[in-house]
Design a protein around this motif. Structure first.
Motif, PDB file in Angstrom:
ATOM      1  N   ARG A  23       0.833  -1.210   0.000  1.00 54.34           N
ATOM      2  CA  ARG A  23       0.000   0.000   0.000  1.00 54.34           C
ATOM      3  C   ARG A  23       0.868   1.261   0.000  1.00 54.34           C
ATOM      4  O   ARG A  23       0.568   2.231  -0.686  1.00 54.34           O
ATOM      5  N   GLU A  24       1.932   1.229   0.779  1.00 58.83           N
ATOM      6  CA  GLU A  24       2.831   2.385   0.835  1.00 58.83           C
ATOM      7  C   GLU A  24       3.532   2.586  -0.498  1.00 58.83           C
ATOM      8  O   GLU A  24       3.689   3.717  -0.959  1.00 58.83           O
ATOM      9  N   THR A  25       3.927   1.506  -1.139  1.00 61.49           N
ATOM     10  CA  THR A  25       4.567   1.586  -2.448  1.00 61.49           C
ATOM     11  C   THR A  25       3.626   2.208  -3.462  1.00 61.49           C
ATOM     12  O   THR A  25       4.013   3.091  -4.236  1.00 61.49           O
ATOM     13  N   GLU A  26       2.363   1.778  -3.435  1.00 61.46           N
ATOM     14  CA  GLU A  26       1.372   2.326  -4.359  1.00 61.46           C
ATOM     15  C   GLU A  26       1.137   3.810  -4.070  1.00 61.46           C
ATOM     16  O   GLU A  26       1.053   4.631  -4.980  1.00 61.46           O
ATOM     17  N   ALA A  27       1.060   4.181  -2.808  1.00 62.51           N
ATOM     18  CA  ALA A  27       0.846   5.589  -2.435  1.00 62.51           C
ATOM     19  C   ALA A  27       2.046   6.444  -2.837  1.00 62.51           C
ATOM     20  O   ALA A  27       1.886   7.570  -3.325  1.00 62.51           O
ATOM     21  N   ALA A  28       3.245   5.932  -2.653  1.00 62.09           N
ATOM     22  CA  ALA A  28       4.449   6.681  -3.036  1.00 62.09           C
ATOM     23  C   ALA A  28       4.510   6.855  -4.546  1.00 62.09           C
ATOM     24  O   ALA A  28       4.875   7.919  -5.045  1.00 62.09           O
ATOM     25  N   LEU A  33       1.669  11.684  -0.556  1.00 60.82           N
ATOM     26  CA  LEU A  33       2.643  11.703   0.526  1.00 60.82           C
ATOM     27  C   LEU A  33       1.997  11.692   1.914  1.00 60.82           C
ATOM     28  O   LEU A  33       2.606  11.204   2.863  1.00 60.82           O
ATOM     29  N   GLU A  34       0.770  12.187   2.023  1.00 60.04           N
ATOM     30  CA  GLU A  34       0.077  12.120   3.315  1.00 60.04           C
ATOM     31  C   GLU A  34      -0.156  10.662   3.698  1.00 60.04           C
ATOM     32  O   GLU A  34       0.007  10.274   4.858  1.00 60.04           O
ATOM     33  N   ASP A  35      -0.546   9.864   2.707  1.00 61.30           N
ATOM     34  CA  ASP A  35      -0.774   8.441   2.956  1.00 61.30           C
ATOM     35  C   ASP A  35       0.538   7.740   3.314  1.00 61.30           C
ATOM     36  O   ASP A  35       0.557   6.878   4.204  1.00 61.30           O
ATOM     37  N   VAL A  36       1.604   8.107   2.625  1.00 62.49           N
ATOM     38  CA  VAL A  36       2.912   7.506   2.902  1.00 62.49           C
ATOM     39  C   VAL A  36       3.313   7.784   4.342  1.00 62.49           C
ATOM     40  O   VAL A  36       3.774   6.891   5.059  1.00 62.49           O
ATOM     41  N   THR A  37       3.113   9.022   4.786  1.00 64.44           N
ATOM     42  CA  THR A  37       3.460   9.386   6.160  1.00 64.44           C
ATOM     43  C   THR A  37       2.625   8.606   7.162  1.00 64.44           C
ATOM     44  O   THR A  37       3.151   8.086   8.151  1.00 64.44           O
ATOM     45  N   ARG A  38       1.330   8.528   6.917  1.00 63.30           N
ATOM     46  CA  ARG A  38       0.431   7.809   7.820  1.00 63.30           C
ATOM     47  C   ARG A  38       0.807   6.324   7.873  1.00 63.30           C
ATOM     48  O   ARG A  38       0.836   5.725   8.949  1.00 63.30           O
ATOM     49  N   ILE A  39       1.079   5.736   6.736  1.00 63.17           N
ATOM     50  CA  ILE A  39       1.431   4.314   6.682  1.00 63.17           C
ATOM     51  C   ILE A  39       2.782   4.069   7.340  1.00 63.17           C
ATOM     52  O   ILE A  39       2.999   3.030   7.959  1.00 63.17           O
ATOM     53  N   GLY A  40       3.679   5.045   7.227  1.00 59.36           N
ATOM     54  CA  GLY A  40       5.022   4.890   7.789  1.00 59.36           C
ATOM     55  C   GLY A  40       5.016   4.604   9.273  1.00 59.36           C
ATOM     56  O   GLY A  40       5.803   3.774   9.765  1.00 59.36           O
ATOM     57  N   ASP A  41       4.145   5.259  10.030  1.00 63.53           N
ATOM     58  CA  ASP A  41       4.084   5.019  11.474  1.00 63.53           C
ATOM     59  C   ASP A  41       3.624   3.591  11.771  1.00 63.53           C
ATOM     60  O   ASP A  41       4.195   2.912  12.626  1.00 63.53           O
ATOM     61  N   LEU A  93       9.945   4.672  -2.583  1.00 69.46           N
ATOM     62  CA  LEU A  93      10.204   5.757  -1.636  1.00 69.46           C
ATOM     63  C   LEU A  93      11.375   6.633  -2.096  1.00 69.46           C
ATOM     64  O   LEU A  93      11.337   7.857  -1.939  1.00 69.46           O
ATOM     65  N   LYS A  94      12.386   6.021  -2.683  1.00 70.86           N
ATOM     66  CA  LYS A  94      13.508   6.808  -3.211  1.00 70.86           C
ATOM     67  C   LYS A  94      13.053   7.692  -4.370  1.00 70.86           C
ATOM     68  O   LYS A  94      13.467   8.849  -4.478  1.00 70.86           O
ATOM     69  N   ALA A  99      11.585  13.087  -6.360  1.00 70.88           N
ATOM     70  CA  ALA A  99      10.587  13.991  -6.957  1.00 70.88           C
ATOM     71  C   ALA A  99      10.273  15.147  -6.015  1.00 70.88           C
ATOM     72  O   ALA A  99      10.156  16.300  -6.447  1.00 70.88           O
ATOM     73  N   THR A 100      10.172  14.860  -4.736  1.00 68.60           N
ATOM     74  CA  THR A 100       9.910  15.912  -3.753  1.00 68.60           C
ATOM     75  C   THR A 100      11.065  16.900  -3.708  1.00 68.60           C
ATOM     76  O   THR A 100      10.854  18.119  -3.653  1.00 68.60           O
ATOM     77  N   ARG A 101      12.279  16.396  -3.761  1.00 65.11           N
ATOM     78  CA  ARG A 101      13.456  17.287  -3.772  1.00 65.11           C
ATOM     79  C   ARG A 101      13.449  18.173  -5.014  1.00 65.11           C
ATOM     80  O   ARG A 101      13.789  19.354  -4.937  1.00 65.11           O
ATOM     81  N   ARG A 102      13.054  17.611  -6.154  1.00 64.81           N
ATOM     82  CA  ARG A 102      13.000  18.422  -7.379  1.00 64.81           C
ATOM     83  C   ARG A 102      11.977  19.540  -7.246  1.00 64.81           C
ATOM     84  O   ARG A 102      12.222  20.674  -7.650  1.00 64.81           O
TER      85      ARG A 102
END
Length: 147
Positions: A23-28, A33-41, A93-94, A99-102
């Motif tokens: 799920r996190e891979t699909e969200a990333a 990114l909100e979903d990635v953060t929520r899933i990360g915890d 995630l990488k 993409a976020t850095r860009r």
């Protein structure tokens, strides 16, 4: 807790952890990114639980070796699926981080350009022509020509 129960619980944790990473891979990949953060915890908590379960299983290799072959095979196949999900997750995630850095770099560049466009070259620095560092302000002059 007997070895069979411990392996079954570990298998369930591995399945849940794999599903969470997928799920996190699909969200990333979709840049949610909100979903990635929520899933990360949740992923961190589940990962700690799985680490503990695997540590217990590794210390009881002789007992695990005596388990039914079907259960050991299930554990092995889940491990392979978890490993593949982890690889895909890391890659996604990488890419999301890059993409976020860009995007951040673009925002910084645009901000710098806007600041430079709004600035007057040399404004605020004293010079021979403007010792105070300021250009003279325009003023209105009227000459009284009546006597």
């Amino acid at each position: 807790m007997d070895a069979t129960t411990a392996v079954i619980e570990t298998c369930q944790t591995m399945e849940a952890f794999t599903a969470l990473m997928e799920r996190e891979t699909e969200a990333a990949g979709a840049m949610r990114l909100e979903d990635v953060t929520r899933i990360g915890d949740a992923k961190t908590a589940l990962g700690k639980k799985l680490d503990h379960q695997i540590l217990v299983l590794r210390h009881n290799k002789a007992v695990i070796a005596q388990l039914p072959a079907e259960l050991r095979q299930r554990l092995g196949s889940l491990w392979e699926r978890l490993d593949a999900a982890a690889e895909a997750n890391l890659s996604a995630l990488k890419r999301a981080e890059a993409a976020t850095r860009r995007v951040i770099d673009i925002v910084v560049d645009v901000t710098k350009q806007k600041q430079q466009q709004g600035a007057i070259s040399g404004y605020g620095r004293p010079s021979a022509r403007y010792p105070t560092g300021r250009a003279p302000q325009p003023m209105s002059v009227a000459v009284n020509t009546t006597l």
